[in-house]
Design an enzyme around this catalytic site. Structure first.
Site, PDB file in Angstrom:
ATOM      1  N   ASP A 114      18.542  33.814 -14.886  1.00  0.00           N
ATOM      2  CA  ASP A 114      18.954  35.243 -15.618  1.00  0.00           C
ATOM      3  C   ASP A 114      17.940  35.501 -17.070  1.00  0.00           C
ATOM      4  O   ASP A 114      18.326  36.541 -17.737  1.00  0.00           O
ATOM      5  CB  ASP A 114      20.324  35.230 -16.114  1.00  0.00           C
ATOM      6  CG  ASP A 114      20.624  34.941 -17.368  1.00  0.00           C
ATOM      7  OD1 ASP A 114      20.057  33.783 -17.910  1.00  0.00           O
ATOM      8  OD2 ASP A 114      21.564  35.462 -18.282  1.00  0.00           O
ATOM      9  N   GLU A 115      16.949  34.778 -17.224  1.00  0.00           N
ATOM     10  CA  GLU A 115      16.195  35.033 -18.299  1.00  0.00           C
ATOM     11  C   GLU A 115      14.676  34.453 -18.226  1.00  0.00           C
ATOM     12  O   GLU A 115      14.417  33.630 -17.448  1.00  0.00           O
ATOM     13  CB  GLU A 115      16.602  34.244 -19.543  1.00  0.00           C
ATOM     14  CG  GLU A 115      16.723  32.629 -19.536  1.00  0.00           C
ATOM     15  CD  GLU A 115      17.313  31.892 -20.764  1.00  0.00           C
ATOM     16  OE1 GLU A 115      16.820  32.206 -21.745  1.00  0.00           O
ATOM     17  OE2 GLU A 115      18.323  31.225 -20.532  1.00  0.00           O
TER      18      GLU A 115
END
Ligand code: TTP
Ligand code: MG
Length: 363
Positions: A114-115
């Protein structure tokens, strides 16, 4: 070329973004199951391990956090709804956001599903403002996935990463060179990415509670008390972080291990612990979305001798049960089985490439 500006070494005036999805697993669940929207939910907490992977922002109001035991979470928030982990849905969203990142720059360094860091100094859209790029990316992400992300915008990785947390959820923070030192000086020591709980406590013990206190310490003091990391802290607190956004970070192996507070010697206990370590490893493999052929078991005995045994399969294993079976077989094939055990580790390596992976998944 680096140059000095207000005592800050500037990394060639790079424009670095850190983009991080908001309550990622929980947001995907709320998107896919509308009845969960607006509710306090926790993803994970399956009965066999009972740990929260992440919580919706509604649940965070009650203090529910990642890595908390489900029991504690339920105590804090009696109406909490637990939902099972659906890696395939998170992987799909992750692939979508990665595609968006790559439409702006090839310098994308994912840190997890997610990053990612992005270097947008030069970008495919010819845009000048890094802030504008970050916000356009956040809009693209929302249009494509109906999920929100937060962004940190600065001239190095450390500041971008720290900044992305500040206006969460669905926000962004810019740290320009001129303001970096003031920002760093005022930053609480536990907010420094890379300074964990234990180190933060140690710093507090020395009276170092914020960036300014940290900047007052000499290089020698920091190296003496915090080893190699000490030098890193010395630099980052001056806004000096020359790490490049590295899109080709290739992982060679993925592993999990557990050191026991009491040595383990009963066979039933050893089998249980091998199963635990295998579950840890399998979770990481799923998260990283990797397939590999070689599995290696490592055992450290209480006399600190180490035994390890590996096997290379012709096809990657798919299920956690398969991994468990193999890990137990590896253990049984070790010659020394009498000594009490201090540590058990399991590693997957020899990854199959992307195109191979596609072939494997076809079968
Ligand atoms: P994070 O980005 O740390 O958290 P988050 O996206 O849920 O929330 P935030 O808005 O604060 O960014 O982690 C991303 C996902 O990784 C998270 O949704 C679930 C998973 N995860 C775990 O499984 N265990 C953990 O301990 C953490 C921190 C994350
Ligand atoms: Mg996140």
């Amino acid at each position: 070329m680096f140059y000095m500006h207000d005592n800050i070494v500037i990394n060639e005036g790079r424009k670095i973004l850190h983009i991080d999805m908001d309550a990622f697993y929980a947001s995907v669940e709320q998107r896919d199951f509308p009845e969960l929207r607006g509710k306090a939910i926790a993803v994970g907490g399956s009965r066999d391990r009972g740990v929260v992977c992440t919580a919706s922002y509604e649940a965070r109001k009650f203090g529910v956090r990642s890595a908390m035991s489900s029991k504690k979470a339920r105590q804090l928030c009696p109406d909490l709804i637990f939902t099972p982990v659906r890696f395939s849905a998170y992987r799909e969203a992750s692939a979508q956001i990665r595609e968006i990142f790559l439409s702006y720059t090839d310098l994308v360094e994912p840190l997890s599903l997610d990053e990612a860091y992005l270097d947008v100094t030069e970008n495919k859209k010819g845009m000048i403002s890094a802030t504008e790029i970050a916000n356009q990316i956040r809009q693209d992400i929302f249009d494509k996935t109906q999920l929100t992300a937060s962004a940190g915008i600065s001239f190095n990785k450390f500041l971008a990463k720290t900044a992305s947390d500040i206006q969460k959820p669905n926000g962004y923070t810019v740290i320009i060179p001129k303001h970096a030192q003031r920002f760093l000086d005022g930053l609480a020591i536990e907010k420094f990415h890379g300074i964990g709980k234990v180190t933060a406590q140690k710093m507090h013990h020395y009276g170092i509670k914020n960036g300014q206190h940290l900047r007052n310490q000499s290089q020698e003091f920091l190296a003496q008390n915090f080893g190699k990391s000490g030098l890193f802290y010395y630099n980052i607190v001056r806004g000096n972080d020359l790490r490049k956004v590295n899109p080709t970070r290739i992982r060679k192996s993925i592993s999990a291990e557990n050191t026991f507070s009491n040595d383990v010697s009963l066979l039933s206990e050893i089998e249980l612990q091998i199963n635990n370590v295998t579950e840890m490893l399998f979770e990481r493999i799923e998260k990283a979305n990797l397939l590999g052929l070689t599995i290696t078991l490592k055992i450290k005995y209480n006399d600190f001798t180490i035994a390890s045994k590996g096997i290379t399969n012709s096809d990657p294993l798919k299920s956690c049960a398969d991994y468990k079976k193999l890990a137990l077989n590896l253990y049984q094939s070790l010659s020394e089985t009498q000594k009490p055990i201090r540590l058990i580790g399991l590693k997957l390596s020899n990854f199959v490439s992307d195109s191979d992976q596609k072939q494997y998944s076809l079968f």
